[in-house]
Design an enzyme around this catalytic site. Structure first.
Site, PDB file in Angstrom:
ATOM      1  N   CYS A 145       0.817  -1.231   0.000  1.00  0.00           N
ATOM      2  CA  CYS A 145       0.000   0.000   0.000  1.00  0.00           C
ATOM      3  C   CYS A 145       0.845   1.275   0.000  1.00  0.00           C
ATOM      4  O   CYS A 145       0.337   2.351  -0.282  1.00  0.00           O
ATOM      5  CB  CYS A 145      -0.936   0.016   1.210  1.00  0.00           C
ATOM      6  SG  CYS A 145      -2.052  -1.369   1.247  1.00  0.00           S
ATOM      7  N   HIS A 184      -3.142   7.304   2.568  1.00  0.00           N
ATOM      8  CA  HIS A 184      -3.589   5.983   2.107  1.00  0.00           C
ATOM      9  C   HIS A 184      -4.926   5.687   2.778  1.00  0.00           C
ATOM     10  O   HIS A 184      -5.116   5.945   3.967  1.00  0.00           O
ATOM     11  CB  HIS A 184      -2.542   4.938   2.489  1.00  0.00           C
ATOM     12  CG  HIS A 184      -3.031   3.541   2.302  1.00  0.00           C
ATOM     13  ND1 HIS A 184      -3.584   3.109   1.115  1.00  0.00           N
ATOM     14  CD2 HIS A 184      -3.077   2.476   3.148  1.00  0.00           C
ATOM     15  CE1 HIS A 184      -3.937   1.847   1.239  1.00  0.00           C
ATOM     16  NE2 HIS A 184      -3.647   1.442   2.469  1.00  0.00           N
ATOM     17  N   ASN A 211     -10.033   0.189   0.287  1.00  0.00           N
ATOM     18  CA  ASN A 211      -8.571   0.256   0.259  1.00  0.00           C
ATOM     19  C   ASN A 211      -8.081  -0.254  -1.105  1.00  0.00           C
ATOM     20  O   ASN A 211      -8.168  -1.439  -1.390  1.00  0.00           O
ATOM     21  CB  ASN A 211      -8.038  -0.617   1.407  1.00  0.00           C
ATOM     22  CG  ASN A 211      -6.531  -0.647   1.489  1.00  0.00           C
ATOM     23  OD1 ASN A 211      -5.833  -0.248   0.557  1.00  0.00           O
ATOM     24  ND2 ASN A 211      -6.013  -1.143   2.600  1.00  0.00           N
TER      25      ASN A 211
HETATM   26  O1  UT7 Z   1      -3.665  -1.073   3.783  1.00  0.00           O
HETATM   27  C1  UT7 Z   1      -2.870  -1.830   4.606  1.00  0.00           C
HETATM   28  C2  UT7 Z   1      -3.086  -1.493   6.002  1.00  0.00           C
HETATM   29  N1  UT7 Z   1      -4.233  -2.150   6.531  1.00  0.00           N
HETATM   30  C3  UT7 Z   1      -4.799  -1.645   7.594  1.00  0.00           C
HETATM   31  O2  UT7 Z   1      -4.357  -0.625   8.039  1.00  0.00           O
HETATM   32  C4  UT7 Z   1      -5.937  -2.391   8.232  1.00  0.00           C
HETATM   33  C5  UT7 Z   1      -5.891  -2.156   9.710  1.00  0.00           C
HETATM   34  N2  UT7 Z   1      -6.926  -2.866  10.460  1.00  0.00           N
HETATM   35  C6  UT7 Z   1      -8.240  -2.540  10.388  1.00  0.00           C
HETATM   36  O3  UT7 Z   1      -8.640  -1.666   9.648  1.00  0.00           O
HETATM   37  C7  UT7 Z   1      -9.172  -3.229  11.356  1.00  0.00           C
HETATM   38  O4  UT7 Z   1      -8.415  -4.052  12.206  1.00  0.00           O
HETATM   39  C8  UT7 Z   1     -10.270  -4.092  10.664  1.00  0.00           C
HETATM   40  C9  UT7 Z   1     -11.281  -3.194  10.012  1.00  0.00           C
HETATM   41  C10 UT7 Z   1      -9.637  -5.018   9.647  1.00  0.00           C
HETATM   42  C11 UT7 Z   1     -11.012  -4.935  11.699  1.00  0.00           C
HETATM   43  O5  UT7 Z   1     -11.555  -4.096  12.710  1.00  0.00           O
HETATM   44  P1  UT7 Z   1     -11.329  -4.444  14.241  1.00  0.00           P
HETATM   45  O6  UT7 Z   1     -12.014  -3.399  15.023  1.00  0.00           O
HETATM   46  O7  UT7 Z   1      -9.851  -4.618  14.451  1.00  0.00           O
HETATM   47  O8  UT7 Z   1     -12.127  -5.800  14.383  1.00  0.00           O
HETATM   48  P2  UT7 Z   1     -11.616  -7.222  14.882  1.00  0.00           P
HETATM   49  O9  UT7 Z   1     -10.817  -7.896  13.825  1.00  0.00           O
HETATM   50  O10 UT7 Z   1     -11.005  -7.078  16.247  1.00  0.00           O
HETATM   51  O11 UT7 Z   1     -12.978  -7.982  15.044  1.00  0.00           O
HETATM   52  C12 UT7 Z   1     -13.978  -7.589  16.031  1.00  0.00           C
HETATM   53  C13 UT7 Z   1     -15.165  -8.506  15.896  1.00  0.00           C
HETATM   54  C14 UT7 Z   1     -14.784  -9.986  15.852  1.00  0.00           C
HETATM   55  O12 UT7 Z   1     -15.770 -10.719  16.558  1.00  0.00           O
HETATM   56  P3  UT7 Z   1     -15.414 -11.379  17.967  1.00  0.00           P
HETATM   57  O13 UT7 Z   1     -14.251 -12.277  17.694  1.00  0.00           O
HETATM   58  O14 UT7 Z   1     -15.039 -10.217  18.856  1.00  0.00           O
HETATM   59  O15 UT7 Z   1     -16.679 -12.074  18.314  1.00  0.00           O
HETATM   60  C15 UT7 Z   1     -14.857 -10.336  14.410  1.00  0.00           C
HETATM   61  O16 UT7 Z   1     -15.167 -11.706  14.207  1.00  0.00           O
HETATM   62  O17 UT7 Z   1     -15.846  -8.254  14.672  1.00  0.00           O
HETATM   63  C16 UT7 Z   1     -15.990  -9.460  13.932  1.00  0.00           C
HETATM   64  N3  UT7 Z   1     -15.886  -9.179  12.521  1.00  0.00           N
HETATM   65  C17 UT7 Z   1     -16.927  -8.861  11.749  1.00  0.00           C
HETATM   66  N4  UT7 Z   1     -18.245  -8.739  12.004  1.00  0.00           N
HETATM   67  C18 UT7 Z   1     -19.047  -8.405  10.992  1.00  0.00           C
HETATM   68  C19 UT7 Z   1     -14.751  -9.148  11.753  1.00  0.00           C
HETATM   69  N5  UT7 Z   1     -15.067  -8.828  10.488  1.00  0.00           N
HETATM   70  C20 UT7 Z   1     -16.404  -8.660  10.465  1.00  0.00           C
HETATM   71  C21 UT7 Z   1     -17.307  -8.302   9.444  1.00  0.00           C
HETATM   72  N6  UT7 Z   1     -18.621  -8.193   9.753  1.00  0.00           N
HETATM   73  N7  UT7 Z   1     -16.918  -8.078   8.171  1.00  0.00           N
END
Ligand code: UT7
Length: 326
Positions: free
Chosen positions: A113, A253, A283
């Site tokens: 990225c 980005h 993204n």
């Molecule tokens: O371009 C390269 C750089 N990339 C980035 O900078 C990405 C950085 N990371 C992020 O943007 C975030 O970490 C994400 C958007 C990918 C994820 O958000 P988060 O707040 O870190 O969520 P998480 O992975 O901690 O998941 C929280 C909960 C989980 O449920 P449990 O385990 O707490 O029950 C996930 O299973 O949300 C759940 N979850 C979803 N629920 C509905 C994860 N993805 C989804 C989804 N829909 N699509």
């Protein structure tokens, strides 16, 4: 020393729109979750017969048209991409052929990225040294073909697109003030596509386990992204003796609105002066910065005379910043 300036820009996104509501029908997710957690509403998806070079060429043609120069006068084409048309030849060579840029050298650059900022820094060096007059720097991605559509943690994030800038020598002291790049290879496994290359070559297992698609440790990546983006932004500002209030537009980005808000807060930078289009495109990796920049130039937000701060972060890990007196 001659400075490089951004003489023109262009961008392109595929026509097909994939909304959060479309994704609700395919995986266990909701518009509310995606919008709240990421700021993304929809993304663009390349058609079956569109490859990365096709997107790149469309963005490139728009940049050449805006700059009023023909493809034959290009000296160098750099394509930053994580999803080339093929392993080799480079996508840049395919772009060169499609554009008819017969006089140009061409190569790809891989920095995920952050690829556009890395490519910008390379192109800038060729102008500064007096080697080349017209360098086309492109960020182009078909991320939809690197995406595991069964993985709700990642498939909601990415989209396809391309952005291009034409670099030329500046006749004044305006132009690219500096580019600051960083990498931390010890964190390579925070975002990667593990399979399909020489480490884990293509096999039935690679396809069955979808090892040829993006793996991301989202939470860890998020934290490092905020910290590193703040640090590199301050580094770029201080190198040019600027403070955040001197910046007219920040072009980051487009990974996650919460990352952008956290960085803006830390820099005490008003969010209204950030160019944000991730709601429409998600993204788009190396394409995100030049795509956001070109849109803002074309809709009249960014104007000549503005002071800009480009910021990028991605797999590698890689990150960087650049101050541009546009
Ligand atoms: O371009 C390269 C750089 N990339 C980035 O900078 C990405 C950085 N990371 C992020 O943007 C975030 O970490 C994400 C958007 C990918 C994820 O958000 P988060 O707040 O870190 O969520 P998480 O992975 O901690 O998941 C929280 C909960 C989980 O449920 P449990 O385990 O707490 O029950 C996930 O299973 O949300 C759940 N979850 C979803 N629920 C509905 C994860 N993805 C989804 C989804 N829909 N699509």
């Amino acid at each position: 020393m001659i400075k490089a300036r951004i003489a023109a820009s262009g961008s392109y996104v595929p026509e097909t729109v994939l909304t959060n509501h479309d994704l609700e029908k395919k995986i266990d997710t909701s518009d509310e979750w995606i919008l709240g957690r990421t700021g993304i509403r929809e993304r663009r998806i390349a058609s079956k017969d569109e490859s990365t070079s096709d997107l790149a060429v469309k963005a490139a043609r728009r940049a050449l048209e805006a700059g009023g120069i023909s493809a034959e006068t290009l000296d160098l084409i750099i394509v930053a991409t994580s999803m080339p048309d093929m392993f080799f030849p480079s996508t840049a060579c395919i772009v060169q052929d499609k554009l008819g840029a017969t006089g140009a050298a061409a190569f790809d650059l891989s920095a995920a990225c952050s690829g556009f900022l890395y490519a910008l820094s390379v192109g800038e060096q060729y102008i500064r040294s007096g080697t080349y007059q017209n360098v086309l720097v492109i960020g182009a991605e078909v991320m939809s073909r690197l995406t595991n559509w069964d993985d709700r943690r990642t498939c909601i994030l990415f989209g396809d697109g391309a952005g291009a800038v034409l670099l030329s020598p500046s006749k004044s002291d305006r132009g690219i003030a500096s580019v600051h790049l960083h990498s931390d290879g010890s964190l390579w496994d925070l975002i990667c596509v593990p399979g399909g290359g020489s480490a884990i070559p293509p096999s039935e297992k690679v396809l069955l386990e979808q090892l040829n698609t993006i793996r991301m440790k989202g939470n860890e990546t998020f934290k490092v992204a905020v910290r590193n983006l703040e640090e590199v932004a301050l580094q770029a500002l201080s190198a040019d003796n600027l403070s955040a209030s001197d910046i007219d537009w920040l072009i980051p980005h487009q990974a996650n609105i919460r990352i952008l808000k956290a960085v803006a807060n830390r820099l005490k930078f008003p969010q209204e002066k950030m160019i944000i289009n991730l709601d429409k495109y998600g993204n788009t990796s190396a394409a995100s910065v030049p795509l956001a920049f070109d849109e803002a130039v074309r809709d009249g937000r960014i104007n000549e005379g503005d002071t800009l701060l480009f910021l990028a972060f991605g797999g590698g890990l890689t990150w960087g910043a650049s101050v541009v007196h546009y």
